[in-house]
Write a protein that holds these residues in place. Structure first.
Motif, PDB file in Angstrom:
ATOM      1  N   MET A   1      44.308  39.413  56.462  1.00 54.44           N
ATOM      2  CA  MET A   1      43.450  39.738  55.327  1.00 54.44           C
ATOM      3  C   MET A   1      44.088  39.206  54.052  1.00 54.44           C
ATOM      4  SD  MET A   1      41.913  43.431  54.328  1.00 54.44           S
ATOM      5  CE  MET A   1      41.186  43.782  52.736  1.00 54.44           C
ATOM      6  N   LEU A   2      43.298  38.559  53.223  1.00 54.13           N
ATOM      7  CA  LEU A   2      43.806  37.960  51.997  1.00 54.13           C
ATOM      8  C   LEU A   2      44.315  39.019  51.033  1.00 54.13           C
ATOM      9  CD1 LEU A   2      41.036  35.308  51.355  1.00 54.13           C
ATOM     10  CD2 LEU A   2      43.401  34.838  51.951  1.00 54.13           C
ATOM     11  N   GLU A   3      45.469  38.740  50.427  1.00 59.38           N
ATOM     12  CA  GLU A   3      46.035  39.655  49.438  1.00 59.38           C
ATOM     13  C   GLU A   3      45.066  39.962  48.307  1.00 59.38           C
ATOM     14  OE1 GLU A   3      48.263  40.962  45.908  1.00 59.38           O
ATOM     15  OE2 GLU A   3      47.086  39.135  46.179  1.00 59.38           O
ATOM     16  N   PRO A   4      44.293  38.972  47.815  1.00 63.72           N
ATOM     17  CA  PRO A   4      43.336  39.300  46.758  1.00 63.72           C
ATOM     18  C   PRO A   4      42.311  40.353  47.154  1.00 63.72           C
ATOM     19  CG  PRO A   4      43.686  36.945  46.836  1.00 63.72           C
ATOM     20  CD  PRO A   4      44.377  37.522  48.033  1.00 63.72           C
ATOM     21  N   GLU A   5      41.980  40.440  48.471  1.00 64.60           N
ATOM     22  CA  GLU A   5      41.030  41.471  48.881  1.00 64.60           C
ATOM     23  C   GLU A   5      41.619  42.864  48.652  1.00 64.60           C
ATOM     24  OE1 GLU A   5      38.104  40.748  49.366  1.00 64.60           O
ATOM     25  OE2 GLU A   5      38.217  38.614  49.799  1.00 64.60           O
ATOM     26  N   TYR A   6      42.927  43.021  48.926  1.00 68.95           N
ATOM     27  CA  TYR A   6      43.576  44.307  48.652  1.00 68.95           C
ATOM     28  C   TYR A   6      43.563  44.604  47.157  1.00 68.95           C
ATOM     29  CZ  TYR A   6      45.395  44.596  53.431  1.00 68.95           C
ATOM     30  OH  TYR A   6      45.511  44.691  54.794  1.00 68.95           O
ATOM     31  N   GLU A   7      43.858  43.585  46.362  1.00 68.51           N
ATOM     32  CA  GLU A   7      43.907  43.807  44.917  1.00 68.51           C
ATOM     33  C   GLU A   7      42.521  44.140  44.377  1.00 68.51           C
ATOM     34  OE1 GLU A   7      45.632  44.351  41.249  1.00 68.51           O
ATOM     35  OE2 GLU A   7      46.542  44.164  43.241  1.00 68.51           O
ATOM     36  N   ARG A   8      41.500  43.440  44.872  1.00 68.28           N
ATOM     37  CA  ARG A   8      40.140  43.750  44.436  1.00 68.28           C
ATOM     38  C   ARG A   8      39.771  45.181  44.802  1.00 68.28           C
ATOM     39  NH1 ARG A   8      38.591  38.270  44.564  1.00 68.28           N
ATOM     40  NH2 ARG A   8      38.756  38.114  46.804  1.00 68.28           N
ATOM     41  N   MET A   9      40.148  45.590  46.026  1.00 69.18           N
ATOM     42  CA  MET A   9      39.844  46.950  46.463  1.00 69.18           C
ATOM     43  C   MET A   9      40.573  47.970  45.590  1.00 69.18           C
ATOM     44  SD  MET A   9      40.213  48.542  50.300  1.00 69.18           S
ATOM     45  CE  MET A   9      39.234  47.203  50.958  1.00 69.18           C
ATOM     46  N   TYR A  10      41.845  47.692  45.310  1.00 68.48           N
ATOM     47  CA  TYR A  10      42.641  48.613  44.487  1.00 68.48           C
ATOM     48  C   TYR A  10      42.023  48.781  43.105  1.00 68.48           C
ATOM     49  CZ  TYR A  10      46.621  50.411  41.828  1.00 68.48           C
ATOM     50  OH  TYR A  10      47.427  51.162  41.012  1.00 68.48           O
ATOM     51  N   ARG A  11      41.526  47.685  42.554  1.00 67.00           N
ATOM     52  CA  ARG A  11      40.962  47.733  41.205  1.00 67.00           C
ATOM     53  C   ARG A  11      39.612  48.429  41.153  1.00 67.00           C
ATOM     54  NH1 ARG A  11      41.825  41.565  38.920  1.00 67.00           N
ATOM     55  NH2 ARG A  11      44.100  41.563  38.806  1.00 67.00           N
ATOM     56  N   THR A  12      38.867  48.389  42.255  1.00 68.42           N
ATOM     57  CA  THR A  12      37.477  48.850  42.193  1.00 68.42           C
ATOM     58  C   THR A  12      37.219  50.192  42.861  1.00 68.42           C
ATOM     59  OG1 THR A  12      36.933  47.611  44.203  1.00 68.42           O
ATOM     60  CG2 THR A  12      36.604  46.489  42.101  1.00 68.42           C
ATOM     61  N   GLU A  13      38.074  50.629  43.812  1.00 70.19           N
ATOM     62  CA  GLU A  13      37.669  51.779  44.622  1.00 70.19           C
ATOM     63  C   GLU A  13      37.715  53.106  43.875  1.00 70.19           C
ATOM     64  OE1 GLU A  13      39.958  52.518  48.100  1.00 70.19           O
ATOM     65  OE2 GLU A  13      41.880  52.301  47.118  1.00 70.19           O
ATOM     66  N   ASP A  14      38.332  53.158  42.711  1.00 69.60           N
ATOM     67  CA  ASP A  14      38.304  54.396  41.928  1.00 69.60           C
ATOM     68  C   ASP A  14      36.956  54.631  41.260  1.00 69.60           C
ATOM     69  OD1 ASP A  14      40.861  55.388  42.387  1.00 69.60           O
ATOM     70  OD2 ASP A  14      41.744  54.053  40.900  1.00 69.60           O
ATOM     71  N   HIS A  15      36.238  53.552  40.949  1.00 66.65           N
ATOM     72  CA  HIS A  15      35.024  53.716  40.147  1.00 66.65           C
ATOM     73  C   HIS A  15      33.780  53.067  40.748  1.00 66.65           C
ATOM     74  CE1 HIS A  15      35.299  49.509  38.821  1.00 66.65           C
ATOM     75  NE2 HIS A  15      36.592  49.709  38.760  1.00 66.65           N
ATOM     76  N   TYR A  16      33.941  52.098  41.661  1.00 69.91           N
ATOM     77  CA  TYR A  16      32.769  51.401  42.189  1.00 69.91           C
ATOM     78  C   TYR A  16      31.943  52.353  43.049  1.00 69.91           C
ATOM     79  CZ  TYR A  16      29.989  47.523  44.031  1.00 69.91           C
ATOM     80  OH  TYR A  16      28.959  46.672  44.352  1.00 69.91           O
ATOM     81  N   TRP A  17      30.639  52.316  42.872  1.00 75.85           N
ATOM     82  CA  TRP A  17      29.760  53.333  43.449  1.00 75.85           C
ATOM     83  C   TRP A  17      29.908  53.477  44.958  1.00 75.85           C
ATOM     84  CZ3 TRP A  17      26.079  52.480  47.166  1.00 75.85           C
ATOM     85  CH2 TRP A  17      25.754  51.147  47.422  1.00 75.85           C
ATOM     86  N   TRP A  18      30.069  52.360  45.683  1.00 77.96           N
ATOM     87  CA  TRP A  18      30.145  52.438  47.139  1.00 77.96           C
ATOM     88  C   TRP A  18      31.361  53.241  47.581  1.00 77.96           C
ATOM     89  CZ3 TRP A  18      27.651  51.896  51.555  1.00 77.96           C
ATOM     90  CH2 TRP A  18      28.382  51.802  52.738  1.00 77.96           C
ATOM     91  N   PHE A  19      32.521  52.936  47.012  1.00 77.41           N
ATOM     92  CA  PHE A  19      33.744  53.644  47.386  1.00 77.41           C
ATOM     93  C   PHE A  19      33.676  55.116  46.976  1.00 77.41           C
ATOM     94  CE2 PHE A  19      35.326  49.208  46.818  1.00 77.41           C
ATOM     95  CZ  PHE A  19      35.700  48.982  48.131  1.00 77.41           C
TER      96      PHE A  19
END
Length: 539
Positions: free
Chosen positions: A296-314
């Motif tokens: 899994m690409l490292e940027p996918e982890y970083e994107r998830m880390y940045r978004t999962e606190d506030h993005y509606w799906w998470f």
């Protein structure tokens, strides 16, 4: 560590006064401006170049590139260089390669020849944008140290001297609109021939390979920057590129641009869009996550880390699962195992129910869990957990089972670490027909229907306490989205799809899903984007 990253420069040695840039302490070259020239003998304003060089700071260097001219352009350029040997250099290309390649070779020569340069860019030879605008570009960099590029923008406002023929203006606006839609960026003017960039490794990657366009390479530069930002989890292009409204710009007689060239530009725009979807810079092509699609690409982890606190799906999925965990009536001091804890937002939420132990195979994921203050962490395989038998009161696995090649073995292993009477709460993505690039990027092996998931659970020895589909009303939207997108080609890294939504819509979707969470306490839905199940290890 990132293979590429925007490099911040210090401005401690710079001072801006009026329209001049003063560089303290040394006479090193700090700014290289490339000027591509093809058959410019008649309209090359040598006096304008001379005036600028007489007043500009020694830290600014002009590199004039002769693009295989057949008139006296090279002779004029060499005369200028002879009069200003410390301020101006000439690069002679023996054959015409086009403006895009002339600029690219000039930028590469500038980066190689002046390693002290902090900024590099290019300017049109007709000086439609006066060279005296350069200090204004540099002031923008000084005021906004996070920027990686400043690009000229021809906006006719009061107090600005923008002289542009109506035909070119309106054709340019049409093209800029299509370019903006193609890039997904709100850029007003892609084609102004005045641009400066901060020297960095990503910039070198952008210019390392020839452009596919001879005419609208400016758009291709932005597209490559955007692609790099996605591959390397760098700041979005729209936050680090600044459009600088010019004080002066004028149409210069003798332009080589013809109305028919706008049609050619439209065709090149299509080609650029297709190419950059596949583009991987040479520096990245030997990296493991590019060569091996199972990493899994490292940027996918970083994107998830940045978004999962506030993005509606998470947020909605986390609140749904938390609601079901809350109704398990766990004992005080319960041990909750979060398998595939990812970047930790879910594990942090479960801490209100007991002691949470997060397990993930990825060091990149666990490092981000530590950023959140989580300490009970273990690196391990979801099918070979680093825990003893019957140690957990509950196990939570949100969208994890689909990542595992042998899902039955994983369920058996999860039952092993649960205490008798312990519960497993899990979610999985639903329906194979929704398979897409998102699944490839996140390393999914499958999507499920509810009956298939429950059959696997019973085979592993679980009792089914409750199951339902979730995110039901969003299923039609997902179907349409999948029909409009195709699985990515195998020669580029796939990207997880979390479409950006306005804040108001993000909030509305979270509230809407809270309503569904309340309804699912009392009923089950027959379809949805996810399958949710509560399983019990028999006592």
């Amino acid at each position: 560590m990132r293979g590429l990253g925007y490099l911040d420069s210090t401005f401690a040695h710079m001072q801006f006064q009026k329209n001049q840039l003063t560089i303290f302490h040394d006479n090193l070259v700090r700014v290289v401006v490339v000027v591509p020239c093809f058959n410019e003998a008649r309209r090359l304003d040598r006096d304008a170049f001379a005036r600028f060089l007489q007043g500009a700071d020694p830290g600014v260097r002009l590199l004039l590139v002769n693009d295989g001219s057949t008139d006296r352009t090279l002779e004029h350029l060499r005369e200028l260089a002879a009069h200003h040997p410390e301020r101006l250099d000439v690069l002679d290309l023996t054959r015409n390669v086009g403006k895009a390649e002339a600029v690219r070779q000039g930028v590469l020569r500038g980066l190689e020849h002046w390693p002290s340069a902090e900024f590099v860019g290019y300017w049109d030879a007709d000086l439609a944008t006066p060279l005296e605008e350069i200090p204004g570009f540099l002031r923008v960099f000084q005021d906004r140290p996070h920027l990686v590029a400043v690009i000229g923008s021809r906006v006719k406002l009061m107090g600005r001297q923008i002289e542009r023929r109506a035909t070119r203006h309106y054709l340019g606006r049409v093209f800029a609109t299509f370019a903006s839609l193609s890039l997904g960026l709100s850029v007003y003017d892609t084609q102004c021939g005045a641009k400066l960039f901060r020297v960095s490794e990503p910039l070198r990657a952008v210019f390392a390979e020839p452009f596919h366009s001879r005419w609208i390479f400016d758009v291709e530069i932005l597209a490559r920057m955007q692609r790099l930002a996605r591959l390397e989890a760098l700041p979005p292009v729209e936050t680090v590129v600044y459009e600088y409204v010019l004080s002066q710009w004028r149409d210069v007689a003798g332009s080589k641009l013809k109305p028919t060239d706008f049609l050619r530009a439209a065709l090149e725009l299509v080609r650029i869009t297709r190419h950059t979807r596949h583009w991987v810079p040479q520096q990245m092509q030997t990296r493991p996550e590019i060569l091996n699609p199972k990493i899994m690409l490292e940027p996918e982890y970083e994107r998830m880390y940045r978004t999962e606190d506030h993005y509606w799906w998470f947020v909605a999925r986390r609140e749904l699962v938390a609601d079901w965990v809350a109704r398990l009536n766990l004992p005080e001091g319960a041990v909750i195992l979060d398998v595939g804890c990812g970047t930790g937002a879910n594990a942090l939420a479960w801490t209100r129910f007991g002691t949470v132990v997060g397990v993930d195979f990825s060091d990149q994921a666990l490092e981000r869990c530590q950023r959140r203050g989580l300490s009970e962490l273990a690196r391990g395989d979801a099918t070979k957990l680093p825990l003893g038998d019957a140690t957990a009161d509950a196990l939570v696995a949100t969208d994890i089972l689909e990542h595992l090649e042998d899902d039955r073995a994983a369920l058996i292993e999860w039952k092993r670490v649960l205490k008798p009477g312990g519960h497993l709460v899990l979610t999985v993505p639903a329906y194979r027909f929704l398979w897409g690039e998102h699944d490839v990027a996140l390393m999914h092996h499958r999507r499920y229907v509810a009956s298939e998931l429950l059959a696997r659970a019973r085979e592993a020895g679980f009792e089914v306490t409750r199951s339902t589909y979730a995110f039901s009303l969003l299923l039609p939207v997902a179907v349409v989205q999948r029909l409009l997108t195709r699985k990515p080609p195998g020669d580029r890294p796939p990207e997880a799809k979390f479409p950006a939504v306005p804040d108001w819509l993000n909030t509305a979707l979270i509230r809407f899903q809270r309503l569904e969470t309340s309804l699912l306490r009392h009923l089950s839905t027959p379809f949805g984007l996810s399958v949710l199940a509560v399983l019990k290890r028999p006592t």
